[in-house]
Structures are given as C-alpha cells and as structure tokens.
Motif scaffolding. Structure first.
Motif, PDB file in Angstrom:
ATOM      1  N   LYS A 198      49.603  40.045  34.930  1.00  0.00           N
ATOM      2  CA  LYS A 198      48.297  40.186  34.741  1.00  0.00           C
ATOM      3  C   LYS A 198      47.846  39.218  33.581  1.00  0.00           C
ATOM      4  CE  LYS A 198      46.941  44.529  36.789  1.00  0.00           C
ATOM      5  NZ  LYS A 198      46.243  45.786  36.359  1.00  0.00           N
ATOM      6  N   ILE A 199      46.772  38.464  33.647  1.00  0.00           N
ATOM      7  CA  ILE A 199      46.195  37.531  32.553  1.00  0.00           C
ATOM      8  C   ILE A 199      44.733  38.089  32.567  1.00  0.00           C
ATOM      9  CG2 ILE A 199      47.963  35.668  32.917  1.00  0.00           C
ATOM     10  CD1 ILE A 199      45.618  34.201  34.048  1.00  0.00           C
ATOM     11  N   THR A 200      44.240  37.659  31.213  1.00  0.00           N
ATOM     12  CA  THR A 200      42.777  37.889  31.243  1.00  0.00           C
ATOM     13  C   THR A 200      42.042  36.527  30.870  1.00  0.00           C
ATOM     14  OG1 THR A 200      43.154  40.027  30.375  1.00  0.00           O
ATOM     15  CG2 THR A 200      40.908  39.110  29.853  1.00  0.00           C
ATOM     16  N   ILE A 201      41.100  36.118  31.454  1.00  0.00           N
ATOM     17  CA  ILE A 201      40.272  34.991  31.308  1.00  0.00           C
ATOM     18  C   ILE A 201      38.865  35.215  31.142  1.00  0.00           C
ATOM     19  CG2 ILE A 201      39.679  32.765  31.979  1.00  0.00           C
ATOM     20  CD1 ILE A 201      42.312  32.627  33.797  1.00  0.00           C
ATOM     21  N   VAL A 215      45.401  38.799  38.570  1.00  0.00           N
ATOM     22  CA  VAL A 215      46.909  38.874  38.951  1.00  0.00           C
ATOM     23  C   VAL A 215      47.496  37.946  39.402  1.00  0.00           C
ATOM     24  CG1 VAL A 215      48.703  40.523  39.989  1.00  0.00           C
ATOM     25  CG2 VAL A 215      46.414  41.541  39.060  1.00  0.00           C
ATOM     26  N   LEU A 216      48.386  37.054  38.681  1.00  0.00           N
ATOM     27  CA  LEU A 216      49.244  36.066  39.543  1.00  0.00           C
ATOM     28  C   LEU A 216      50.224  36.283  40.233  1.00  0.00           C
ATOM     29  CD1 LEU A 216      49.139  33.603  36.353  1.00  0.00           C
ATOM     30  CD2 LEU A 216      47.259  33.979  37.779  1.00  0.00           C
ATOM     31  N   HIS A 217      50.346  35.958  41.256  1.00  0.00           N
ATOM     32  CA  HIS A 217      51.505  36.495  42.289  1.00  0.00           C
ATOM     33  C   HIS A 217      52.432  35.242  42.503  1.00  0.00           C
ATOM     34  CE1 HIS A 217      53.448  37.448  46.189  1.00  0.00           C
ATOM     35  NE2 HIS A 217      53.726  38.807  45.443  1.00  0.00           N
ATOM     36  N   SER A 218      53.715  35.452  42.683  1.00  0.00           N
ATOM     37  CA  SER A 218      54.747  34.351  42.891  1.00  0.00           C
ATOM     38  C   SER A 218      54.646  33.486  44.152  1.00  0.00           C
ATOM     39  CB  SER A 218      56.277  35.072  42.879  1.00  0.00           C
ATOM     40  OG  SER A 218      56.332  36.065  43.823  1.00  0.00           O
ATOM     41  N   ALA A 223      46.232  34.011  43.186  1.00  0.00           N
ATOM     42  CA  ALA A 223      45.781  35.027  42.329  1.00  0.00           C
ATOM     43  C   ALA A 223      44.531  36.005  42.667  1.00  0.00           C
ATOM     44  CB  ALA A 223      45.317  34.195  41.094  1.00  0.00           C
ATOM     45  N   TYR A 224      44.770  37.344  42.201  1.00  0.00           N
ATOM     46  CA  TYR A 224      43.723  38.213  42.622  1.00  0.00           C
ATOM     47  C   TYR A 224      42.780  38.362  41.280  1.00  0.00           C
ATOM     48  CZ  TYR A 224      41.741  42.649  43.835  1.00  0.00           C
ATOM     49  OH  TYR A 224      40.840  43.664  44.450  1.00  0.00           O
ATOM     50  N   TRP A 225      41.432  38.341  41.616  1.00  0.00           N
ATOM     51  CA  TRP A 225      40.479  38.813  40.422  1.00  0.00           C
ATOM     52  C   TRP A 225      39.875  39.959  41.042  1.00  0.00           C
ATOM     53  CZ3 TRP A 225      35.928  34.680  40.106  1.00  0.00           C
ATOM     54  CH2 TRP A 225      35.104  35.198  38.945  1.00  0.00           C
ATOM     55  N   GLU A 226      40.359  40.952  39.775  1.00  0.00           N
ATOM     56  CA  GLU A 226      40.154  42.439  40.141  1.00  0.00           C
ATOM     57  C   GLU A 226      38.789  42.803  39.915  1.00  0.00           C
ATOM     58  OE1 GLU A 226      42.830  44.242  37.339  1.00  0.00           O
ATOM     59  OE2 GLU A 226      44.449  44.384  38.499  1.00  0.00           O
ATOM     60  N   GLU A 227      38.129  42.222  39.055  1.00  0.00           N
ATOM     61  CA  GLU A 227      36.806  42.829  39.122  1.00  0.00           C
ATOM     62  C   GLU A 227      35.883  42.500  40.414  1.00  0.00           C
ATOM     63  OE1 GLU A 227      38.167  42.661  34.991  1.00  0.00           O
ATOM     64  OE2 GLU A 227      38.284  41.274  36.720  1.00  0.00           O
ATOM     65  N   VAL A 257      51.872  27.748  31.081  1.00  0.00           N
ATOM     66  CA  VAL A 257      52.442  27.446  32.127  1.00  0.00           C
ATOM     67  C   VAL A 257      53.174  28.713  32.628  1.00  0.00           C
ATOM     68  CG1 VAL A 257      54.406  26.326  33.511  1.00  0.00           C
ATOM     69  CG2 VAL A 257      52.969  25.047  31.574  1.00  0.00           C
ATOM     70  N   TYR A 258      52.558  29.279  34.048  1.00  0.00           N
ATOM     71  CA  TYR A 258      52.975  30.508  34.720  1.00  0.00           C
ATOM     72  C   TYR A 258      53.746  29.742  35.732  1.00  0.00           C
ATOM     73  CZ  TYR A 258      49.401  32.338  31.702  1.00  0.00           C
ATOM     74  OH  TYR A 258      48.522  32.529  30.783  1.00  0.00           O
ATOM     75  N   ALA A 259      55.285  30.023  35.866  1.00  0.00           N
ATOM     76  CA  ALA A 259      55.947  29.320  36.718  1.00  0.00           C
ATOM     77  C   ALA A 259      56.341  30.267  37.895  1.00  0.00           C
ATOM     78  CB  ALA A 259      57.365  28.670  36.238  1.00  0.00           C
ATOM     79  N   LEU A 260      56.459  29.627  38.966  1.00  0.00           N
ATOM     80  CA  LEU A 260      56.690  30.669  40.117  1.00  0.00           C
ATOM     81  C   LEU A 260      58.316  30.538  40.527  1.00  0.00           C
ATOM     82  CD1 LEU A 260      53.594  30.178  40.486  1.00  0.00           C
ATOM     83  CD2 LEU A 260      54.110  29.951  43.278  1.00  0.00           C
TER      84      LEU A 260
END
Length: 210
Positions: A2-5, A11-14, A18-22, A197-200
């Motif tokens: 989970k990250i916040t922007i 939610v970043l998935h491998s 990415a899922y935008w919760e709101e 960098v968020y690596a898969l």
C-alpha cells in the motif's frame, strides 16, 4: 504493497496492476493483447496457452479487489485484430466492471469495435488531481499515471550476478506502470535519489532503496 499519493491510497500488486481504494478503480497498463498470436503467426514458438495467461491474470487480480471500474492505460491490444480479440470480447461479457481505455500508440483498432463492447475511450483522463495518460506526461499540479515505457530495473548482487525485474517507477509527480501483458519486454531505468522503485518479484512487491 500500500502506498499513498496525494492523500489517496493505492495497492500495488505483483502482477503489475494497482488498485485505487477511494475510487474503486483498477489501473492496468500495456496489456498488449494479440501480441502472442502475432508472434505465433510469424513462426515464433510460443505456446498457445500463453494467450489464456493474460486473461487468467486479469481474472485473478479482479477477484482480489472490489473494483467498479477498470482503466487500461494504453496499448490494450497490440496491433490489428486477430483471434485474441474474440477472447477479449468474450471476457468483457463475463465481468461487471465499467471499462475505460486511455489510447496508446498501439491502439489502432477502430473505435467502433470498442463501442460494441461498451468500452469508453479517451486520449487522457483527469480524476481529481491525477492525470491518466499512456505516454509519460508532465502537467502542472497533477500527478501522472502512465505506461508505455515498460519500466524495469537491474539489480547487481555481490557475486556479480544480475537480476532483472519489472517495476512501478515513481518520480516526484509521476508513476510509470509496468507492462501487464506477457512477452512485452522491459526498458531498464536508473533511478535518481528522488525516485522510488517498486519491483515485481514472485508474488510480492519490493521497494528498492537507492
């Protein structure tokens, strides 16, 4: 992961989505449907089951999140229509989510085919203070979600071994999505100290520290 922007949670998935919760939006880039069939047509020895793998991955990630909308950040289909379009058309009838396509450079199929499937098409889309495009784009006061580049990173081990991974590549006001599709390849980027960098990796997301 989970990250916040801009005070929004993602939610970043491998798998590269990415899922935008709101907003209950699933973001996916560079699926390149039809590429496997294109390669097979030209004699490359790619197993036919690779065609189904893209749809399996789509279904798997949809099962994980309560998405109401899927937004493809360009290059949904690789080039001209081939038999994979029929698989895609059938797949759209099995889901309830609204589908939006941000046009990419590979999206050359006539819009009328998407209209039949109730898919909305835009050259870009602004949602609150986020700009959704295919090509990386800078716009004042907007955070850009984009694709196109197929970002990857190369990691060097102590024994001079190398590991190449796809990644989400985040700059100050932009995040470039990895390619979701099979057989898409990567363009390897070198992060600066301000980049994230968020690596898969296998089944997980790993933040690479500079």
């Amino acid at each position: 992961m989970k990250i916040t922007i801009n005070n929004q949670k993602f939610v970043l998935h491998s798998c590269g989505a990415a899922y935008w919760e709101e907003k209950k939006i699933l973001l996916i880039s560079d699926l390149h449907l039809g590429k496997v069939s294109h390669f097979r047509k030209h004699g490359m020895p790619i197993p036919e089951k690779a065609v189904q793998e893209n749809f399996n991955r789509l279904n798997n990630v949809l099962e994980l999140f309560d998405a109401e909308t899927i937004i493809f950040l360009g290059d949904l289909f690789h080039s001209k229509i081939n038999n994979e379009w029929n698989f895609f058309a059938d797949w759209t009838k099995t889901i309830l989510q609204r589908i939006i396509l941000i046009e990419g450079n590979h999206d050359i199929i006539s819009k009328k085919y998407y209209t039949v499937l109730n898919i909305e098409i835009y050259s870009e889309l602004i949602i609150d203070d986020f700009l959704l495009t295919h090509h990386p784009t800078e716009r004042e006061n907007l955070f850009n979600f984009c694709g196109h580049i197929h970002p990857g990173i190369k990691l060097k081990g102590l024994g001079k071994q190398f590991l190449s991974l796809s990644c989400f590549f985040r700059k100050t006001n932009q995040m470039i999505f990895p390619a979701f599709g099979e057989f898409t390849g990567n363009y390897y980027l070198t992060p600066t100290e301000n980049d994230k960098v968020y690596a898969l990796a296998k089944g997980e997301i790993i933040e690479i520290k500079n």
